[in-house]
Design an enzyme around this catalytic site. Sequence first.
Site, mmCIF file in Angstrom:
data_model
loop_
_atom_site.group_PDB
_atom_site.id
_atom_site.type_symbol
_atom_site.label_atom_id
_atom_site.label_comp_id
_atom_site.label_asym_id
_atom_site.label_seq_id
_atom_site.Cartn_x
_atom_site.Cartn_y
_atom_site.Cartn_z
ATOM 1 N N CYS A 30 0.316 -5.533 -0.295
ATOM 2 C CA CYS A 30 -0.893 -5.283 0.510
ATOM 3 C C CYS A 30 -0.524 -4.610 1.834
ATOM 4 O O CYS A 30 0.090 -5.238 2.699
ATOM 5 C CB CYS A 30 -1.601 -6.615 0.746
ATOM 6 N N CYS A 33 -1.818 -6.263 4.960
ATOM 7 C CA CYS A 33 -1.045 -7.492 5.194
ATOM 8 C C CYS A 33 0.270 -7.177 5.910
ATOM 9 O O CYS A 33 0.663 -7.870 6.853
ATOM 10 C CB CYS A 33 -0.725 -8.189 3.871
#
Length: 123
Positions: A30, A33
């Site tokens: 991600c 993230c």
Amino acid sequence: MATIDITGETFGSTVEGNDIVLVDFWAGWCQPCLRFAPTYSASSEKHDDVVFAKVDTEAEQQLSAEANITSIPTLMAFREKVLVFSQPGALNPSQLEEVITAVKALDMTEVHAAVAAQKAEKN
């Protein structure tokens, strides 16, 4: 204080054993993230009174499902064992600081009373 990795086995004891716990649900693939990780880590160094925990959603799929994680990153904040904040999306440093300040400023007597009232309504 550095961030800690938590699992389904350690999640409950981490939340129950500390006054304020922030939990970052993330995954290695991600990109938001990965961009949020340095912000989260830097903040952990400034707030010794807060536990900064991370949950790898790929490794902890059961815990992620139990926490109703549908988008990552998701940040959750617990204070005195109560979930007081949950929001998907990466925060910038000032936004994260605002969340931490707000969580620390909560009147937990009021929060616990509201939780008790909600439980009474359900029964």
